[in-house]
Design an enzyme around this catalytic site. Structure first.
Site, PDB file in Angstrom:
ATOM      1  N   HIS A 470       0.796  -1.230   0.000  1.00 13.78           N
ATOM      2  CA  HIS A 470       0.000   0.000   0.000  1.00 13.78           C
ATOM      3  C   HIS A 470       0.833   1.287   0.000  1.00 13.78           C
ATOM      4  O   HIS A 470       0.523   2.212   0.755  1.00 13.78           O
ATOM      5  CB  HIS A 470      -0.950   0.005   1.207  1.00 13.78           C
ATOM      6  CG  HIS A 470      -1.897  -1.144   1.228  1.00 13.78           C
ATOM      7  ND1 HIS A 470      -2.458  -1.649   2.387  1.00 13.78           N
ATOM      8  CD2 HIS A 470      -2.396  -1.896   0.223  1.00 13.78           C
ATOM      9  CE1 HIS A 470      -3.242  -2.669   2.096  1.00 13.78           C
ATOM     10  NE2 HIS A 470      -3.229  -2.846   0.793  1.00 13.78           N
TER      11      HIS A 470
HETATM   12  C1  LIG Z   1       0.223  -7.540  -4.901  1.00 10.70           C
HETATM   13  C2  LIG Z   1      -0.736  -6.460  -4.467  1.00 10.70           C
HETATM   14  C3  LIG Z   1      -1.801  -6.808  -3.632  1.00 10.70           C
HETATM   15  C4  LIG Z   1      -2.713  -5.835  -3.216  1.00 10.70           C
HETATM   16  N1  LIG Z   1      -3.836  -6.211  -2.536  1.00 10.70           N
HETATM   17  C5  LIG Z   1      -4.820  -5.303  -2.329  1.00 10.70           C
HETATM   18  C6  LIG Z   1      -6.080  -5.720  -1.833  1.00 10.70           C
HETATM   19  O1  LIG Z   1      -6.328  -6.902  -1.584  1.00 10.70           O
HETATM   20  N2  LIG Z   1      -7.033  -4.765  -1.645  1.00 10.70           N
HETATM   21  C7  LIG Z   1      -6.796  -3.449  -1.905  1.00 10.70           C
HETATM   22  O2  LIG Z   1      -7.691  -2.624  -1.662  1.00 10.70           O
HETATM   23  N3  LIG Z   1      -5.614  -3.037  -2.391  1.00 10.70           N
HETATM   24  C8  LIG Z   1      -4.639  -3.934  -2.645  1.00 10.70           C
HETATM   25  N4  LIG Z   1      -3.471  -3.539  -3.222  1.00 10.70           N
HETATM   26  C9  LIG Z   1      -3.249  -2.096  -3.449  1.00 10.70           C
HETATM   27  C10 LIG Z   1      -4.061  -1.509  -4.602  1.00 10.70           C
HETATM   28  O3  LIG Z   1      -4.214  -2.440  -5.640  1.00 10.70           O
HETATM   29  C11 LIG Z   1      -3.354  -0.234  -5.067  1.00 10.70           C
HETATM   30  O4  LIG Z   1      -3.285   0.682  -4.003  1.00 10.70           O
HETATM   31  C12 LIG Z   1      -4.066   0.451  -6.218  1.00 10.70           C
HETATM   32  O5  LIG Z   1      -4.290  -0.435  -7.275  1.00 10.70           O
HETATM   33  C13 LIG Z   1      -3.230   1.642  -6.689  1.00 10.70           C
HETATM   34  O6  LIG Z   1      -3.870   2.245  -7.777  1.00 10.70           O
HETATM   35  P1  LIG Z   1      -3.112   3.350  -8.643  1.00 10.70           P
HETATM   36  O7  LIG Z   1      -4.052   3.763  -9.710  1.00 10.70           O
HETATM   37  O8  LIG Z   1      -2.577   4.390  -7.730  1.00 10.70           O
HETATM   38  O9  LIG Z   1      -1.832   2.605  -9.245  1.00 10.70           O
HETATM   39  P2  LIG Z   1      -1.731   1.285 -10.136  1.00 10.70           P
HETATM   40  O10 LIG Z   1      -3.003   0.510 -10.109  1.00 10.70           O
HETATM   41  O11 LIG Z   1      -0.500   0.592  -9.704  1.00 10.70           O
HETATM   42  O12 LIG Z   1      -1.593   1.842 -11.618  1.00 10.70           O
HETATM   43  C14 LIG Z   1      -0.480   2.488 -12.131  1.00 10.70           C
HETATM   44  C15 LIG Z   1      -0.420   2.150 -13.616  1.00 10.70           C
HETATM   45  O13 LIG Z   1       0.457   3.049 -14.271  1.00 10.70           O
HETATM   46  C16 LIG Z   1       1.263   2.323 -15.177  1.00 10.70           C
HETATM   47  N5  LIG Z   1       2.482   3.131 -15.375  1.00 10.70           N
HETATM   48  C17 LIG Z   1       3.469   3.369 -14.493  1.00 10.70           C
HETATM   49  N6  LIG Z   1       4.384   4.187 -15.030  1.00 10.70           N
HETATM   50  C18 LIG Z   1       3.951   4.493 -16.274  1.00 10.70           C
HETATM   51  C19 LIG Z   1       4.459   5.298 -17.319  1.00 10.70           C
HETATM   52  N7  LIG Z   1       5.597   5.975 -17.171  1.00 10.70           N
HETATM   53  N8  LIG Z   1       3.776   5.370 -18.481  1.00 10.70           N
HETATM   54  C20 LIG Z   1       2.610   4.687 -18.643  1.00 10.70           C
HETATM   55  N9  LIG Z   1       2.081   3.907 -17.677  1.00 10.70           N
HETATM   56  C21 LIG Z   1       2.736   3.819 -16.508  1.00 10.70           C
HETATM   57  C22 LIG Z   1       1.495   1.007 -14.473  1.00 10.70           C
HETATM   58  O14 LIG Z   1       1.917   0.010 -15.366  1.00 10.70           O
HETATM   59  C23 LIG Z   1       0.123   0.738 -13.876  1.00 10.70           C
HETATM   60  O15 LIG Z   1      -0.716   0.081 -14.779  1.00 10.70           O
HETATM   61  C24 LIG Z   1      -2.524  -4.477  -3.628  1.00 10.70           C
HETATM   62  C25 LIG Z   1      -1.464  -4.136  -4.462  1.00 10.70           C
HETATM   63  C26 LIG Z   1      -0.573  -5.111  -4.891  1.00 10.70           C
HETATM   64  C27 LIG Z   1       0.549  -4.727  -5.813  1.00 10.70           C
END
Ligand SMILES: Cc1cc2nc3c(=O)[nH]c(=O)nc-3n(C[C@H](O)[C@H](O)[C@H](O)COP(=O)(O)OP(=O)(O)OC[C@H]3O[C@@H](n4cnc5c(N)ncnc54)[C@H](O)[C@@H]3O)c2cc1C
Length: 534
Positions: A470
């Protein structure tokens, strides 16, 4: 590309990016480009909840980061998985649906972010939600994001609930309702036994819209500036560099590790640091990459006296066939659950006003999350501190946009965090020794009987502690000197640029972070569309 100008250019198709792409393209008035560094999500194991173990170390669908050596974790580099590809981390996460505590959001508002208090954000939590229990005061029943009950009870989880009750922790049938405290089964981001990622919930229904363009394998390498206005994005796709312009806004949704990285690569960050890295300064914004917070988990594992664990099912053909049958006939059983059946929100420290620790209960055990299960009946009580005081950083190590930044969470750098982790592990042990669990729980595998004193427990956390995935807070919302975005998520001092993802959280929420990020993106989409209508 047919057109190199879009109204909105979104960087990152993770949890937040998928919500934005859908909501901003829905009225048909705006052209939207979604750039994702990773591939499409057509990999079977993304969609079956138990596939969690397959994607945990996958070289394509997971960035597979490691932290820098952690000074208070005996210099270990902690593995930090992050989703890569459509859906981002929501395509590989543990599916657990938790919103956090009402107080978390009231604190965001109290920090100067009007409009982000619990009562303000509740409508967005409801709007996104397709809850299998239907609509109610706290839940939505017709949103895109499916949240479902676990269909089958597990004897171990039932005994854990009874054991926690013995300790005075009440049963809780809805961690996302009136109160979080208690013990019970989780709801999961699943629909009919399949994962409901951000891409499934939001992108799938939107992807054929003529005004939405999705580019995969397209990694943003820097922002394009027109003075102090974000005019577009440069990106690399199959080895070719391209540039796209944004007529209205660039929206960074690359997650808490890569959104600050892209800002720093583009000259937005602490000026002295950028100069040291040889990057021309576009805007001096010292908070970029600071304020990193994460949940550190201690995995307390026990042997189980009866062969009722997933370790047992996975070990033999009959067990594996039973799991397959449960999923095929009822969309239930371990294949539909992934890892954890339920959880507990409790107070480890006497002074805690609200739960300060969260437990995840898995009817399996392995050396680390997602690794091969042990060859004996085992279970895991994973415990994390909900509101750590430790703060870390995400800082680029080089000007190479394809190189990972340095991630330094500084786990256990506060006395409060050390104390909470120790008391949390002790609570796990106390729970395991309750009457209700005496028939099922056998020897403690880890930390193990030889770990007795508080100092020894803390040493166990230092040696075995891991992330519960997280990381947040690296482009925090606020108006103080360390804030990166304002309460409308616009980057301070820059026009045409917002950050919309886990990095904007000023403080880490008391729970899993996927639902809060969906809420953030839902609310952001309203703010963006309101600005466009002006
Ligand atoms: C293994 C794991 C288990 C988890 N379990 C849970 C759970 O059970 N329940 C829960 O609520 N949360 C869980 N989480 C946390 C939750 O999934 C994340 O907090 C949430 O998905 C974050 O969302 P985000 O949009 O901030 O980032 P992300 O969903 O990580 O999205 C970022 C995206 O940007 C892309 N990206 C990065 N850099 C670039 C770039 N330069 N150009 C283009 N694209 C790029 C990445 O490839 C990715 O697709 C877990 C996370 C992980 C990794």
């Amino acid at each position: 590309m047919e057109s190199a100008i879009f109204d909105y250019v979104i960087v990152g198709a993770g949890t937040a990016g998928c919500v934005l792409a859908d909501r901003l393209s829905a009225n048909g008035k705006h052209s939207v480009l979604l750039l994702e560094a990773g591939p499409s999500d057509n990999y079977f194991w993304i969609h079956l909840p138990i596939g969690y173990a397959k994607t945990m170390f996958h070289p394509v669908y997971n960035w597979g980061f490691y932290t820098e050596p952690e000074p208070r974790m005996n210099k270990r580099q902690v593995y930090w998985p992050r989703g890569r590809g459509l859906g981002g981390s929501s395509s590989i996460n543990g599916l657990i649906y938790i919103r956090g505590q009402h107080e978390d959001y009231d604190q965001w508002a109290a920090l100067g972010n009007a409009g982000w208090g619990w009562r303000d954000v509740l409508p967005y939590f409801k709007r996104c939600e397709l809850n299998s229990r239907g609509a109610s005061e706290y839940h939505g029943g017709d949103g895109p994001l499916a949240c479902s009950d676990i269909r089958e009870r597990h004897p171990l989880m039932d005994a854990i609930i009874a054991g926690a009750n013995e300790l005075g922790v009440p049963a809780n049938e809805d961690f996302n309702g009136a109160r979080q405290e208690g013990v019970g089964y989780f709801q999961l981001f699943t629909r009919n036994g399949w994962r409901c990622s951000g891409a499934v919930a939001y992108l799938k229904p939107a992807r054929n819209r003529p005004n939405l363009r999705i580019e995969t394998d397209a990694q943003a390498t820097s922002l394009v500036w027109d003075g102090k206005r974000a005019a577009g994005v440069r990106y690399r796709q199959h080895g070719v560099e391209s540039e796209v312009r944004a007529a209205r806004e660039v929206l960074l949704a690359a997650g808490a590790l890569q959104s600050p990285q892209l800002l720093q690569l583009s000259g937005v960050g602490r000026a002295s640091f950028l100069q040291q890295m040889g990057i021309p300064v576009t805007h001096d914004l010292p908070g970029v990459g600071e304020n990193l917070q994460d949940h550190l988990q201690a995995r307390v594992m026990f042997k189980v006296k009866r062969p009722i664990t997933i370790n047992d099912d996975l070990r033999n053909l009959t067990g594996r066939m039973r799991m397959g049958w449960q999923w095929l006939t009822r969309r239930s059983g371990p294949l539909a659950i992934g890892i954890n059946y339920g959880g507990m929100f409790a107070r480890a420290l006497p002074e805690a006003k609200t739960p300060d620790v969260q437990f995840h209960f898995a009817a399996l055990s392995a050396e680390m999350a997602g690794a091969k299960t042990h060859p004996w009946s085992g279970c895991t009580f994973s415990m994390c501190q909900l509101r750590p005081a430790s703060r870390g950083t995400v800082m680029i190590k080089s000007r190479d946009p394809l190189a990972a930044p340095a991630m330094q969470p500084n786990y256990l750098s506060s006395e409060l965090d050390c104390r909470t982790m120790v008391e949390g592990v002790k609570l796990a042990r106390k729970l395991a020794r309750t009457r209700a669990l005496s028939e099922l729980i056998g020897d403690e595998y880890r930390p193990g009987g030889e770990v007795k004193t508080d100092d020894e427990v803390l040493e166990f956390v230092r040696n075995y502690g891991a992330t519960i995935f997280h990381p947040v807070g690296t482009c925090k919302m606020g108006s103080d000197a360390q804030a990166v975005v304002d309460k409308s998520l616009r980057v301070h001092g820059i026009a045409g640029l917002r950050v919309v993802d886990a990095s904007i959280m000023p403080t880490l929420v008391s729970g899993n972070t996927n639902a809060p990020v969906v809420m953030i993106a839902e609310k952001a989409s309203d703010m963006i569309l309101a600005d466009a209508a002006r």
